[in-house]
Design an enzyme around this catalytic site. Structure first.
Site, PDB file in Angstrom:
ATOM      1  N   GLU A   1      39.988 -13.199  13.795  1.00  0.00           N
ATOM      2  CA  GLU A   1      39.374 -12.754  15.045  1.00  0.00           C
ATOM      3  C   GLU A   1      40.426 -12.316  16.072  1.00  0.00           C
ATOM      4  O   GLU A   1      40.256 -11.324  16.752  1.00  0.00           O
ATOM      5  CB  GLU A   1      38.535 -13.921  15.611  1.00  0.00           C
ATOM      6  CG  GLU A   1      37.648 -13.564  16.780  1.00  0.00           C
ATOM      7  CD  GLU A   1      36.332 -12.911  16.357  1.00  0.00           C
ATOM      8  OE1 GLU A   1      36.279 -12.355  15.237  1.00  0.00           O
ATOM      9  OE2 GLU A   1      35.382 -12.955  17.148  1.00  0.00           O
ATOM     10  N   ASP A   2      41.505 -13.037  16.142  1.00  0.00           N
ATOM     11  CA  ASP A   2      42.435 -12.845  17.270  1.00  0.00           C
ATOM     12  C   ASP A   2      43.828 -12.337  16.918  1.00  0.00           C
ATOM     13  O   ASP A   2      44.680 -12.252  17.802  1.00  0.00           O
ATOM     14  CB  ASP A   2      42.603 -14.184  18.030  1.00  0.00           C
ATOM     15  CG  ASP A   2      41.295 -14.632  18.659  1.00  0.00           C
ATOM     16  OD1 ASP A   2      40.463 -13.760  18.951  1.00  0.00           O
ATOM     17  OD2 ASP A   2      41.108 -15.836  18.853  1.00  0.00           O
TER      18      ASP A   2
ATOM     19  N   ASP B   1      36.605 -27.001  17.005  1.00  0.00           N
ATOM     20  CA  ASP B   1      37.058 -25.880  17.834  1.00  0.00           C
ATOM     21  C   ASP B   1      36.443 -25.991  19.231  1.00  0.00           C
ATOM     22  O   ASP B   1      37.116 -25.896  20.256  1.00  0.00           O
ATOM     23  CB  ASP B   1      36.604 -24.588  17.127  1.00  0.00           C
ATOM     24  CG  ASP B   1      36.735 -23.348  17.977  1.00  0.00           C
ATOM     25  OD1 ASP B   1      37.854 -23.071  18.431  1.00  0.00           O
ATOM     26  OD2 ASP B   1      35.718 -22.641  18.163  1.00  0.00           O
TER      27      ASP B   1
ATOM     28  N   HIS C   1      45.921 -24.712  20.219  1.00  0.00           N
ATOM     29  CA  HIS C   1      44.469 -24.784  19.998  1.00  0.00           C
ATOM     30  C   HIS C   1      44.171 -25.011  18.510  1.00  0.00           C
ATOM     31  O   HIS C   1      43.315 -25.825  18.154  1.00  0.00           O
ATOM     32  CB  HIS C   1      43.807 -23.503  20.505  1.00  0.00           C
ATOM     33  CG  HIS C   1      42.382 -23.347  20.097  1.00  0.00           C
ATOM     34  ND1 HIS C   1      41.382 -24.206  20.526  1.00  0.00           N
ATOM     35  CD2 HIS C   1      41.767 -22.447  19.287  1.00  0.00           C
ATOM     36  CE1 HIS C   1      40.231 -23.823  19.990  1.00  0.00           C
ATOM     37  NE2 HIS C   1      40.437 -22.764  19.237  1.00  0.00           N
TER      38      HIS C   1
ATOM     39  N   HIS D   1      41.479 -20.915  11.771  1.00  0.00           N
ATOM     40  CA  HIS D   1      40.145 -20.429  12.118  1.00  0.00           C
ATOM     41  C   HIS D   1      40.106 -19.211  13.040  1.00  0.00           C
ATOM     42  O   HIS D   1      39.155 -18.450  12.998  1.00  0.00           O
ATOM     43  CB  HIS D   1      39.266 -21.562  12.669  1.00  0.00           C
ATOM     44  CG  HIS D   1      39.521 -21.885  14.109  1.00  0.00           C
ATOM     45  ND1 HIS D   1      40.502 -22.753  14.522  1.00  0.00           N
ATOM     46  CD2 HIS D   1      38.922 -21.445  15.241  1.00  0.00           C
ATOM     47  CE1 HIS D   1      40.485 -22.836  15.834  1.00  0.00           C
ATOM     48  NE2 HIS D   1      39.546 -22.054  16.296  1.00  0.00           N
TER      49      HIS D   1
ATOM     50  N   ASP E   1      22.372 -52.975  32.650  1.00  0.00           N
ATOM     51  CA  ASP E   1      22.392 -54.420  32.851  1.00  0.00           C
ATOM     52  C   ASP E   1      22.559 -55.157  31.530  1.00  0.00           C
ATOM     53  O   ASP E   1      22.601 -56.364  31.484  1.00  0.00           O
ATOM     54  CB  ASP E   1      21.100 -54.865  33.555  1.00  0.00           C
ATOM     55  CG  ASP E   1      19.877 -54.452  32.769  1.00  0.00           C
ATOM     56  OD1 ASP E   1      20.026 -53.662  31.807  1.00  0.00           O
ATOM     57  OD2 ASP E   1      18.778 -54.896  33.115  1.00  0.00           O
TER      58      ASP E   1
END
Ligand code: MN
Length: 485
Positions: free
Chosen positions: A75-76, A137, A47, A71, A258
């Site tokens: 957070e993770d 992201d 990711h 990034h 068209d």
């Protein structure tokens, strides 16, 4: 996706760039996310790499790409923002911090929050590069949306189409806007999407390709004869905009699609006009369909010549004629300018201000985000709940105003609050971007009149006055000064 692919892509943009920092960021992020998996089963680092690759594609600068790789670290993972700052410096850490903050904003399909959320989004991103990373992201999250449960797919698709895509449009980053919209369209209206995709990709494809090829051959020869270096492309699809047009005009697919469309890219502005002359000498132009956005660019800075002619077999054919530089701007919008700006230290282009004038009614200024913030937030603050709903309050508002803005019951039963995850008293003055959680006690009898001392909004004041019961003694005390408890 590998780190090598990213480095190669970056070097395509700037051949002599030193990419050591990208490799360091990769090592750091890989270690930090080690063992983590995406919902799709892929290693998490994929990711981060895909996000960085999208940024390289829109030609973001080196620090933005590094921040793209990092990034999700604070957070993770167990690594903190300080770790990022220590290893990669203040600037990259600030970008990463901005992403972490932005991801707290959530749109859950309640329309009255949409406008505030869009503004909040711009406010939270001090640096426009933060928005670019967030888009990259989001684009990868959209591409892997199938791995998520259906309700989450819908929430993310709806949030993207109502919050992210309009901001991408505002900033002129069309390539990302269109990609995001088509994926969202597929998830939000699967039947319609399939339908249009089939017509576009299957039914119409052969005829369209053949027609475009024939047109190209004729034109290419003429341009060569005139000594105009060029590249001709059949325009890429954007299914969502076809659908929007069908909705707006209440037409069928074949009534909308068209017109064949081609794009001619040349080297210089004078070649644009030469090419236009050639197109008009081969095919008869349709009256009133010629637009010169080179002399008079669109408010968002878009430059190009547009003309529709009666092409082969009399079929209406639209040409867009522009230089490569204009084409790049049309795809990457503000991103293209940031890229040049960071590179050449040129001032912010005028059109950024004009876009903002148009969309947000701003007054004169240089620095557009600063000004946007000033105008939007002059007398207002934007505060959000732990769920990510945004409330728009007058500046100077306190926690108690927020509590009453959410719900009268919440206001009347509140006993305290958490602001940005820290305990805070009810009289705390709130700032834009604060995340406020109200702590309530169901057994609380009602508001306290003391709250009037720091309530700022008339809504809170009126509720407090109406709902707080004064004892007889308190009433007397209020009217006769000098009596103490
Ligand atoms: Mn992410």
């Amino acid at each position: 996706m590998t780190i090598k692919q990213i480095i190669e892509r970056v070097k395509e943009n700037t051949p002599d760039v030193n990419t050591d920092l990208i490799e360091l960021a990769y090592d750091f992020a890989e270690k930090a996310h080690a063992g983590q998996k995406r919902k799709s089963g892929e290693p998490y680092i994929q990711h981060c790499l895909h996000t960085a690759f999208v940024l390289a594609e829109i030609k973001a600068d080196l620090n933005t790409i590094v921040a793209g790789i990092l990034h999700d670290v604070p957070e993770d993972t167990k690594y903190t923002l300080e770790d990022v700052s220590k290893n990669f410096g203040e600037e990259i850490a600030t970008l990463v911090e901005g992403i972490t903050k932005l991801s707290k904003i959530k749109y859950r399909g309640i329309e009255r929050y949409a406008e505030s959320l869009r503004k909040m989004f711009l406010f939270m991103a001090n640096d426009i590069r933060i928005i670019l990373i967030k888009f990259a992201d989001r684009l990868h999250n959209l591409r892997t949306l199938d791995a998520l449960p259906p309700e989450k797919q819908l929430r993310i698709a709806q949030e993207t189409i109502e919050i992210y895509a309009p901001i991408a449009g505002l900033l002129g980053i069309w390539s990302l806007k269109w990609q995001m919209e088509d994926i969202c369209f597929k998830h939000l209206h699967p039947e319609e999407y399939k339908n249009i995709e089939y017509k576009y990709e299957v039914e119409q494809k052969a005829e369209r390709n053949q027609y475009i090829q024939k047109t190209k051959n004729i034109l290419s020869k003429k341009l060569d004869e005139a000594g105009v270096k060029h590249e001709i492309n059949g325009r890429f699809k954007h299914l969502y905009s076809i659908w929007q047009k069908m909705q707006r005009k209440d037409r069928r697919f074949d009534e909308i699609q068209d017109v064949f469309a081609l794009r001619i890219l040349v080297d210089t502005v004078s070649d644009c006009y030469k090419a236009l002359g050639i197109v008009h000498s081969v095919w008869k132009p349709k009256i009133n369909r010629f637009k010169d956005y080179i002399s008079i660019p669109k408010p968002n800075g878009y430059r190009s010549l547009h003309t529709t002619v009666f092409g082969l077999e009399g079929k209406p054919t639209e040409f867009q004629i522009r230089t490569r530089e204009m084409d790049e701007e049309a795809h990457y919008g503000v991103a293209a300018h940031i890229y040049y700006k960071l590179d050449k230290k040129t001032p912010e282009p005028r059109w950024i201000k004009e876009v903002m004038d148009l969309h947000l009614n701003l007054e004169n200024t240089q620095d557009f985000i600063k000004q946007a913030k000033f105008e939007i937030f002059r007398n207002r603050i934007f505060v959000f709940t732990p769920k990510g709903d945004v409330y728009d309050l007058p500046s100077g508002s306190t926690t108690i105003d927020f509590a009453y803005a959410v719900h009268t019951e919440i206001g009347s039963h509140c006993i305290g609050s958490m602001i940005n995850d820290k305990m805070a008293p009810l009289d705390t003055e709130l700032k834009s971007g604060d995340m406020v959680e109200i702590i309530i006690d169901k057994n609380r009898k009602g508001p306290s009149r003391d709250w009037l001392k720091f309530a700022k909004t008339s809504r809170a004041k009126n509720k407090i006055k109406a709902l707080s019961k004064e004892s007889r003694f308190e009433q007397i005390r209020r009217y006769i000064p000098g009596i103490k408890k």
